[in-house]
Write a protein that holds these residues in place. Structure first.
Motif, PDB file in Angstrom:
ATOM      1  N   SER A  43       0.836  -1.193   0.000  1.00  0.00           N
ATOM      2  CA  SER A  43       0.000   0.000   0.000  1.00  0.00           C
ATOM      3  C   SER A  43       0.868   1.239   0.000  1.00  0.00           C
ATOM      4  O   SER A  43       1.964   1.251   0.529  1.00  0.00           O
ATOM      5  N   SER A  44       0.387   2.294  -0.612  1.00  0.00           N
ATOM      6  CA  SER A  44       1.129   3.547  -0.708  1.00  0.00           C
ATOM      7  C   SER A  44       1.104   4.278   0.625  1.00  0.00           C
ATOM      8  O   SER A  44       0.106   4.285   1.323  1.00  0.00           O
ATOM      9  N   GLY A  49       1.706  14.941   2.318  1.00  0.00           N
ATOM     10  CA  GLY A  49       1.836  15.244   0.904  1.00  0.00           C
ATOM     11  C   GLY A  49       3.178  14.858   0.318  1.00  0.00           C
ATOM     12  O   GLY A  49       3.399  15.023  -0.875  1.00  0.00           O
ATOM     13  N   ARG A  50       4.091  14.349   1.147  1.00  0.00           N
ATOM     14  CA  ARG A  50       5.408  13.925   0.671  1.00  0.00           C
ATOM     15  C   ARG A  50       5.457  12.397   0.587  1.00  0.00           C
ATOM     16  O   ARG A  50       4.848  11.700   1.402  1.00  0.00           O
ATOM     17  N   ASN A  79      16.009  16.521  -1.273  1.00  0.00           N
ATOM     18  CA  ASN A  79      14.833  15.909  -1.898  1.00  0.00           C
ATOM     19  C   ASN A  79      13.593  16.248  -1.065  1.00  0.00           C
ATOM     20  O   ASN A  79      13.043  15.386  -0.370  1.00  0.00           O
ATOM     21  N   PRO A  80      13.140  17.500  -1.107  1.00  0.00           N
ATOM     22  CA  PRO A  80      12.059  17.948  -0.223  1.00  0.00           C
ATOM     23  C   PRO A  80      10.728  17.228  -0.446  1.00  0.00           C
ATOM     24  O   PRO A  80       9.850  17.286   0.427  1.00  0.00           O
TER      25      PRO A  80
END
Length: 440
Positions: A43-44, A49-50, A79-80
């Protein structure tokens, strides 16, 4: 933690019973894993939001907490869009936890393992293969022999991280009493030193465990003596002239009472105890062990010196590798690989290797003066680090990653023990071991 030798430190009988239970648990987990890998993807996970990348290490807290917090902060700054979630797992729990996580489709995105265990799951297609995803330029920044350690069936399943190379630590006082001018460099020299130490001091030159579950040191010695363990088809190749000579070497040492009788039932921990008690003249271990000796046996530490690892006619030296692998059902494979390469790039490897007193797996890192020079009055642990680093040009993972490698070790050790005890002639012992392996 870093000397590349995993010991359960139990009696032979207790080890056998515990291994039987562990085998059943692992077999069930692997069955579940095989089913899970063939179904769906994980699962993701998102964090504010990152994209979130979950990173598991093996027993690196709390000693290196600051290092990893700074490392992660640096990566996130570059890598924000990515958030790293770091989880540290106890050494003894990692195998069962990663098996359970992969089978439940909850695996992390980047995992710190060793090639031998990781190869077990590579054979079941658990990891992301990386050959088409890592450029030749990046690949060539790592030591070539070390890169090969994370390959299975010709395919790369992991990125090399930190290394440890075993050396000889010897008691110079015992050597002097025995009239031994210098530490042995080959197994042939070791046999002569063992006889001399026993005759002159009544003590043993060294201790090596023949307990199948304890250490692969004896199995590696067969390779160093020129024995090929398996052929290209995976069948036994050790029933050869070289294999028989290696079997005979250990049988002769044992029957001539040049090895402690307990090598058949005790593990590496017993070797450490005997060395620290001054009962054994030589110990194969990592450079970091000098600090342990200083703490537990300062009198022995004061006369202990480093020397290169003992080897055979091949001149091969052993190395223990820690790597990073990416589960194939990770939902963040690109970010996971980007982070794995960041953790293992030359600058970050060099910093970690210095803090942890281990060795880097990058070509440039190994050229740093920290690993090439030690002053005459340097501490023994610093001299030992230079000795171990100097071996890496001839070092490799001597026992290759393969399916059922633990069974191979078990068949060889059990039959070698039978020959040492006079229950079988050497020819029969090695033939029986080969037949057992080929029947799998």
């Amino acid at each position: 933690m870093f000397n590349g030798v995993k010991s359960w430190w139990l009696s032979f009988g207790r080890v056998l019973s515990s291994k039987a239970k562990r085998f059943c648990a692992l077999a069930l987990a692997v069955l579940l894993l095989s089913w899970a890998v063939s179904c769906g993807t994980g699962s993701s996970q998102q964090a504010s939001g990152r994209a979130e990348v979950e990173f598991w290490t093996m027993q690196l807290q709390p000693q290196f907490t600051d290092y990893f917090n700074n490392l992660i902060a640096a990566f996130e700054s570059e890598n924000p869009e990515v958030k790293i979630r770091w989880v540290d797992v106890p050494w003894s729990a990692m195998e069962s936890k990663i098996l359970a996580a992969v089978s439940a489709k909850t695996a992390p995105d980047v995992v710190n393992l060793n090639p031998n265990f990781a190869s077990l799951l590579a054979g079941r297609n658990a990891w992301l293969y990386l050959d088409s995803k890592v450029s030749s330029e990046v690949r060539e920044s790592y030591l070539p022999n070390i890169w090969k350690a994370s390959m299975f069936d010709g395919k790369t399943f992991g990125i090399p991280w930190y290394l440890t190379a075993r050396i000889s630590i010897y008691n110079s006082k015992l050597f002097e009493q025995a009239g031994v001018a210098k530490p042995p460099q080959t197994y042939a020299e070791l046999a002569q030193v063992a006889k001399q130490v026993k005759e002159k001091t009544g003590k043993y030159a060294f201790f090596v465990s023949f307990v199948p579950e304890d250490s692969s040191e004896v199995l590696a010695s067969l390779v160093q003596m020129g024995t090929k363990l398996v052929d290209e088809s995976g069948k036994a190749a050790f029933n050869s002239a070289e294999g028989k000579a290696a079997f005979q070497y250990w049988v002769d040492l044992y029957k001539n009472k040049l090895l402690p009788q307990e090598v058949l039932t005790q593990g590496h921990r017993r070797a450490v105890e005997l060395y620290q008690a001054g009962e054994v003249a030589l110990l194969n271990s990592g450079p970091q062990f000098f600090k342990t000796i200083e703490k537990n046996a300062p009198d022995i530490a004061s006369v202990s010196l480093p020397a290169p690892e003992i080897t055979g006619q091949t001149n091969k030296k052993s190395v223990a590798v820690m790597n990073l692998v990416i589960p194939q059902n990770s939902d963040q494979p690109e970010n996971a690989l980007k982070f794995a390469l960041f953790v293992t790039n030359n600058a970050n490897q060099l910093q970690f290797a210095k803090e942890a007193n281990v060795l880097p797996s990058t070509v440039a890192g190994l050229k740093d003066e920290f690993f090439t020079k030690a002053t005459k009055d340097a501490a023994a642990v610093d001299k030992a680090r230079v000795v171990s680093a100097g071996q890496l040009k001839n070092a490799e993972v001597l026992v290759p990653a393969m399916k059922n490698v633990n069974q191979l070790q078990k068949f060889i050790y059990e039959n070698l023990q039978a020959a040492m005890l006079g229950e079988k002639p050497v020819d029969q012992a090695i033939s029986d071991a080969a037949k057992s392996w080929d029947s799998l």
